[in-house]
Design a protein around this motif. Sequence first.
Motif, short mmCIF file in Angstrom:
data_model
loop_
_atom_site.label_atom_id
_atom_site.label_comp_id
_atom_site.label_asym_id
_atom_site.label_seq_id
_atom_site.Cartn_x
_atom_site.Cartn_y
_atom_site.Cartn_z
N MET A 1 -4.57 -2.40 14.67
CA MET A 1 -5.50 -1.37 14.18
C MET A 1 -6.73 -1.23 15.09
O MET A 1 -7.31 -0.15 15.20
CB MET A 1 -5.83 -1.55 12.70
CG MET A 1 -6.62 -2.74 12.31
SD MET A 1 -7.03 -2.70 10.52
CE MET A 1 -5.56 -3.37 9.76
N ALA B 1 3.15 -3.05 8.59
CA ALA B 1 3.20 -3.34 10.03
C ALA B 1 4.41 -4.21 10.36
O ALA B 1 4.29 -5.33 10.87
CB ALA B 1 1.90 -3.99 10.46
N ARG C 1 -7.32 -5.95 -2.49
CA ARG C 1 -6.52 -5.24 -3.50
C ARG C 1 -5.66 -6.18 -4.32
O ARG C 1 -5.20 -5.83 -5.40
CB ARG C 1 -5.66 -4.16 -2.82
CG ARG C 1 -6.48 -3.07 -2.09
CD ARG C 1 -5.55 -2.00 -1.54
NE ARG C 1 -4.45 -2.60 -0.83
CZ ARG C 1 -4.08 -2.35 0.43
NH1 ARG C 1 -4.73 -1.43 1.13
NH2 ARG C 1 -3.07 -2.97 0.98
N THR D 1 -4.19 -6.83 12.60
CA THR D 1 -5.61 -6.87 13.01
C THR D 1 -5.77 -6.31 14.42
O THR D 1 -6.61 -5.44 14.67
CB THR D 1 -6.13 -8.32 12.96
OG1 THR D 1 -5.89 -8.83 11.65
CG2 THR D 1 -7.61 -8.39 13.27
N ILE E 1 -15.11 -6.74 7.75
CA ILE E 1 -13.84 -6.07 7.40
C ILE E 1 -14.12 -4.87 6.50
O ILE E 1 -13.80 -4.84 5.31
CB ILE E 1 -12.78 -7.04 6.83
CG1 ILE E 1 -12.66 -8.28 7.74
CG2 ILE E 1 -11.45 -6.33 6.64
CD1 ILE E 1 -11.42 -9.11 7.54
N SER F 1 -9.09 -10.91 4.53
CA SER F 1 -8.16 -9.93 5.08
C SER F 1 -8.39 -8.66 4.27
O SER F 1 -8.50 -8.73 3.04
CB SER F 1 -6.73 -10.43 4.91
OG SER F 1 -5.83 -9.51 5.46
N GLY F 2 -8.47 -7.52 4.94
CA GLY F 2 -8.81 -6.29 4.23
C GLY F 2 -7.92 -6.08 3.01
O GLY F 2 -8.41 -5.90 1.89
N SER F 3 -6.60 -6.13 3.22
CA SER F 3 -5.68 -5.84 2.12
C SER F 3 -5.77 -6.87 0.99
O SER F 3 -5.32 -6.61 -0.12
CB SER F 3 -4.25 -5.76 2.65
OG SER F 3 -3.93 -6.92 3.37
N ARG G 1 -12.37 -16.33 9.42
CA ARG G 1 -12.23 -15.57 8.17
C ARG G 1 -12.19 -16.50 6.96
O ARG G 1 -12.72 -16.18 5.89
CB ARG G 1 -10.97 -14.73 8.22
CG ARG G 1 -11.11 -13.55 9.18
CD ARG G 1 -9.81 -12.83 9.25
NE ARG G 1 -9.90 -11.55 9.91
CZ ARG G 1 -9.02 -10.58 9.76
NH1 ARG G 1 -7.99 -10.76 8.95
NH2 ARG G 1 -9.15 -9.44 10.39
N LYS H 1 -10.77 -0.45 11.17
CA LYS H 1 -12.04 -0.96 10.63
C LYS H 1 -13.23 -0.29 11.29
O LYS H 1 -13.19 0.06 12.46
CB LYS H 1 -12.16 -2.47 10.91
CG LYS H 1 -11.06 -3.33 10.31
CD LYS H 1 -11.31 -4.80 10.61
CE LYS H 1 -10.18 -5.69 10.15
NZ LYS H 1 -8.90 -5.49 10.85
N ALA I 1 0.83 -1.21 0.00
CA ALA I 1 0.00 0.00 0.00
C ALA I 1 0.86 1.25 0.00
O ALA I 1 1.88 1.32 0.69
CB ALA I 1 -0.91 0.00 1.22
N SER J 1 -0.90 -12.61 4.10
CA SER J 1 -2.34 -12.86 4.21
C SER J 1 -3.10 -12.28 3.02
O SER J 1 -4.11 -12.83 2.60
CB SER J 1 -2.90 -12.32 5.53
OG SER J 1 -2.95 -10.91 5.50
N PHE K 1 1.11 6.90 8.85
CA PHE K 1 0.62 5.63 9.40
C PHE K 1 1.42 5.26 10.66
O PHE K 1 0.85 4.92 11.69
CB PHE K 1 0.68 4.53 8.32
CG PHE K 1 0.76 3.14 8.84
CD1 PHE K 1 -0.15 2.68 9.79
CD2 PHE K 1 1.74 2.26 8.39
CE1 PHE K 1 -0.07 1.39 10.31
CE2 PHE K 1 1.83 0.98 8.90
CZ PHE K 1 0.92 0.54 9.86
C1 DP6 Z 1 -0.28 -1.85 7.35
O1 DP6 Z 1 -5.13 -6.43 5.69
O2 DP6 Z 1 -3.38 -7.41 7.25
O3 DP6 Z 1 -0.42 -3.48 5.63
O4 DP6 Z 1 -7.88 -6.65 7.49
O5 DP6 Z 1 -7.17 -7.23 9.80
O6 DP6 Z 1 -6.51 -8.70 7.89
P1 DP6 Z 1 -6.82 -7.29 8.35
O7 DP6 Z 1 -5.49 -6.44 8.19
P2 DP6 Z 1 -4.43 -6.39 7.01
O8 DP6 Z 1 -3.82 -4.93 7.26
C2 DP6 Z 1 -2.89 -4.37 6.41
C3 DP6 Z 1 -2.35 -3.12 7.01
C4 DP6 Z 1 -1.17 -2.50 6.31
C5 DP6 Z 1 -1.60 -1.40 5.34
C6 DP6 Z 1 -2.21 -1.81 4.03
O9 DP6 Z 1 -1.89 -2.89 3.50
O10 DP6 Z 1 -3.00 -1.00 3.50
#
Ligand code: DP6
Length: 412
Positions: free
Chosen positions: A226, A317, A172, A223, A34, A167-169, A80, A28, A21, A138, A274
């Motif tokens: 955040m 992270a 993408r 997770t 998510i 997983s949120g990311s 998940r 969240k 990213a 992930s 961040f």
């Molecule tokens: C810092 O997608 O790993 O990489 O949704 O809880 O599975 P969950 O979290 P995740 O968070 C990624 C956070 C990041 C920034 C990003 O990839 O946008």
Amino acid sequence: MAEADKPALSVVTCTAPVNIAVVKYWGKRDEELILPINSSLSITLHQDQLKTTTTAAISRDFKEDRLWLNGQEDDIGHPRLQSCLREVRRLARKRRSANGSGGDDGSSRGDPPPLSLAYRVHIASENNFPTAAGLASSAAGYACLVYTLAKLYGVEGELSEVARQGSGSACRSMFGGFVQWVMGQQADGKDSIALQVAPETHWPELRVLILVVSAEKKPVGSTAGMQTSVKTSLLLKHRAEAVVPERMAQMIQHVQQCNFEGFAELTMKDSNQFHATCLDTFPPIFYLNDTSKQVIALVHRLNAHYGKTKVAYTFDAGPNPVLFTTEDTMDELVEVVRRSFPPENNGGQFLKGLPAKAASLSEELVSAVVRDPMPGAIRYLLLTKPGPGPLLVEDASCHLLGADGLPRSSSS
Ligand code: DP6
């Protein structure tokens, strides 16, 4: 169709990429679905260097759903993972009833009959990079799982929404190139999806250099991290409401115009903000270590020396720097990093991935930029570039599961 006439086993293998990213997702508004508190933007990295491969199989002979990760059997009951499995099966059921194929089996239009949705599934997944290297496994893992299951069950269409629930990311990683995750507004998350901003061919000069500083597990997972940030950081609230909306628009424009300086500066600022929200979290979270900070200082010295922003850094992270530059600066950048962090293990390969040519640095550059070398602080470099989204693997010899539905390399 009689039970005995149905095909016994259906197997699909796919691969999916990692993404990094440049406008970060952190926080969240809905933990279960998510749903994020802000939109984000990433670059999909090339699968020649970093990918997950997943094989999924269904058979009437399987007794239970099973999962193997990097060759070891793992718990398939993870909530998940179950969400993703349930969602893909639901979409398959919907599609089959819309096609008039009666929901669960049989075909209406001469296609081979799909296997019953009630059959159990076996899933095997592996990465071509160390899971513990902090390289967002992930995202690739869930993107690959959802893409593979969708192919197996014949589901098409909007799948980023399903991958997001792993997983949120991961949402993408369902596209190649430059991808935004639009946060959406709806409570059901139907509008919280990934969209491609530009394909991987859009900016051919762009290069990505990952500096692997440590294989240790990160101190606080994203997770959990955040969650605490959302609860305690006022800076994060300000970022999500007032900073990110404008940055998304700017970043999309920089990408569309292949404006490296604009892209690079915003990428560094967003990574810094961040990590500032992590420090503003209570208790604070530290993802950057001394090596990360040395790399930040090095990049700023290098840009000052050039009189122009030619290199950018970003950190997720964990402590591993991910650097961006363009093809014309790549060889020099690799040499600068090698001089600043001389490899300790001379036997191992320091630069992996795409090749770089030997570059001779001017004395001026060395004295302005290379300071207090830290031998051994960086284990290796991985050079890559933007790449495509998930891919179907046609070659049956690449299946991770054999005809018996068990991992090929394992005896279990
Ligand atoms: C810092 O997608 O790993 O990489 O949704 O809880 O599975 P969950 O979290 P995740 O968070 C990624 C956070 C990041 C920034 C990003 O990839 O946008």
